[in-house]
Design a protein around this motif. Structure first.
Motif, PDB file in Angstrom:
ATOM      1  N   UNK A   6       5.982  14.431  -5.026  1.00 43.89           N
ATOM      2  CA  UNK A   6       5.889  12.998  -4.732  1.00 43.89           C
ATOM      3  C   UNK A   6       6.743  12.636  -3.520  1.00 43.89           C
ATOM      4  N   UNK A   7       7.637  13.540  -3.140  1.00 53.01           N
ATOM      5  CA  UNK A   7       8.397  13.362  -1.904  1.00 53.01           C
ATOM      6  C   UNK A   7       7.470  13.152  -0.705  1.00 53.01           C
ATOM      7  N   UNK A   8       6.315  13.821  -0.718  1.00 58.99           N
ATOM      8  CA  UNK A   8       5.331  13.651   0.366  1.00 58.99           C
ATOM      9  C   UNK A   8       4.841  12.209   0.397  1.00 58.99           C
ATOM     10  N   UNK A   9       4.560  11.652  -0.759  1.00 57.81           N
ATOM     11  CA  UNK A   9       4.089  10.268  -0.843  1.00 57.81           C
ATOM     12  C   UNK A   9       5.191   9.288  -0.424  1.00 57.81           C
ATOM     13  N   UNK A  10       6.442   9.641  -0.698  1.00 60.21           N
ATOM     14  CA  UNK A  10       7.555   8.781  -0.294  1.00 60.21           C
ATOM     15  C   UNK A  10       7.617   8.614   1.218  1.00 60.21           C
ATOM     16  N   UNK A  11       7.162   9.618   1.955  1.00 62.35           N
ATOM     17  CA  UNK A  11       7.208   9.539   3.420  1.00 62.35           C
ATOM     18  C   UNK A  11       6.492   8.299   3.937  1.00 62.35           C
ATOM     19  N   UNK A  12       5.399   7.931   3.293  1.00 59.81           N
ATOM     20  CA  UNK A  12       4.615   6.791   3.766  1.00 59.81           C
ATOM     21  C   UNK A  12       5.375   5.483   3.584  1.00 59.81           C
ATOM     22  N   UNK A  13       6.081   5.360   2.471  1.00 62.38           N
ATOM     23  CA  UNK A  13       6.873   4.147   2.256  1.00 62.38           C
ATOM     24  C   UNK A  13       8.051   4.095   3.227  1.00 62.38           C
ATOM     25  N   UNK A  14       8.691   5.219   3.444  1.00 60.86           N
ATOM     26  CA  UNK A  14       9.819   5.258   4.380  1.00 60.86           C
ATOM     27  C   UNK A  14       9.370   4.793   5.765  1.00 60.86           C
ATOM     28  N   UNK A  15       8.160   5.167   6.166  1.00 60.43           N
ATOM     29  CA  UNK A  15       7.663   4.819   7.504  1.00 60.43           C
ATOM     30  C   UNK A  15       7.520   3.314   7.715  1.00 60.43           C
ATOM     31  N   UNK A  56       0.834  -1.203   0.000  1.00 63.01           N
ATOM     32  CA  UNK A  56       0.000   0.000   0.000  1.00 63.01           C
ATOM     33  C   UNK A  56       0.867   1.250   0.000  1.00 63.01           C
ATOM     34  N   UNK A  57       1.880   1.278   0.859  1.00 62.14           N
ATOM     35  CA  UNK A  57       2.763   2.438   0.916  1.00 62.14           C
ATOM     36  C   UNK A  57       3.542   2.603  -0.386  1.00 62.14           C
TER      37      UNK A  57
END
Length: 281
Positions: free
Chosen positions: A163-172, A103-104
């Motif tokens: 898209x850096x904002x969306x990357x935050x979710x995957x990093x988490x 999902x992330x």
């Protein structure tokens, strides 16, 4: 990935768009296009597209005196993505534990629509929903999960601002520490240190600079410090088309997360245009 003849009109379109965004008048735009045409006549087709793209955008910045023509576009993309962040966070929290990585990753891929392709228009919320609902054309998420499970740290190659904002979710959802690599100097709408901080990525990962002003990750243009980190990284997440163009033959520790937004790349990957992809190198 090598350059195809179909890349040439896109490179010219990018140069013209960047010149206009930098405030060039018609005569300056014409002079820039002439310089770019001369450049295109001299480069071998064996070059990777970012190897040509880099001097194209240097020409624009040099001729216009504007060091960051896409500054406001990047800021607007970041603001737009930040508005969606609370909804994306809730959606990720509601996902089953064994589904959170995919999902992330899908959120991160959805953000990849935020690109500076001439004439492209999109609705970010619609793209996020599409990325969550549609089957992935290539889905190596289990290989990614296994690689992340073995890694003591991860190198994450950023793509565009917003898209850096969306990357935050995957990093988490990545349990290992993440080093998030951004451009050393502005190029198109690729994320710089300033853009990553505006998106809040510094709250999730260690920010590092590639030292380069090339789209994607052209290792020969990166700093020695970055190249040393790249060589040591056990897992590399590479976002976006330009990183695929640079690193498509870089080996199995690289995982590409992107949308196939142009027909040339879609043919090279072997998927339909518009496909979403998690692909192990």
């Amino acid at each position: 990935m090598r350059t195809y003849l179909d890349c040439y009109p896109c490179l010219l379109g990018q140069a013209l768009e960047a010149a206009r965004m930098a405030g060039a008048d018609e005569l300056e735009q014409r002079a820039i296009l002439h310089r770019v045409l001369e450049l295109l006549g001299d480069v071998p087709l064996s070059s990777k597209p970012p190897q040509i793209n880099q001097p194209v955008h240097r020409i624009v910045r040099e001729k216009t005196g504007n060091g960051d023509p896409y500054r406001e576009v990047k800021a607007q993309s970041t603001r737009e993505a930040l508005k969606l962040l609370p909804w994306m966070e809730r959606t990720l929290a509601d996902a089953e534990p064994d589904e959170r990585l995919e999902t992330a990753a899908r959120f991160a891929i959805a953000g990849n629509i935020m690109d500076a392709i001439p004439g492209r228009q999109y609705d970010l919320q619609d793209e996020v929903r599409r990325a969550l609902d549609e089957p992935l054309a290539i889905n190596d998420v289990e290989a990614l999960r296994n690689a992340l499970g073995r890694a003591d740290w991860v190198l994450y190659l950023a793509d565009n601002a917003g898209e850096t904002v969306c990357d935050r979710l995957l990093i988490r959802v990545i349990e290992a520490p993440v080093r998030y690599a951004v451009k050393g100097r502005p190029v198109i709408n690729d994320a710089t240190m300033e853009d990553a901080r505006a998106a809040g990525v510094d709250q999730e990962a260690e920010l590092i600079s590639s030292g380069s002003d090339a789209a994607g990750t052209l290792l020969e243009t990166c700093s020695p410090a970055f190249r040393e980190l790249y060589e040591r990284a056990p897992v590399i997440i590479a976002k976006g088309q330009a990183n695929y163009e640079c690193l498509s033959e870089a080996g199995s520790r690289v995982f590409f997360l992107l949308q196939a937004k142009c027909p040339v790349l879609a043919r090279d990957v072997g998927v339909p245009v518009g496909s979403t992809i998690i692909r192990q190198g």
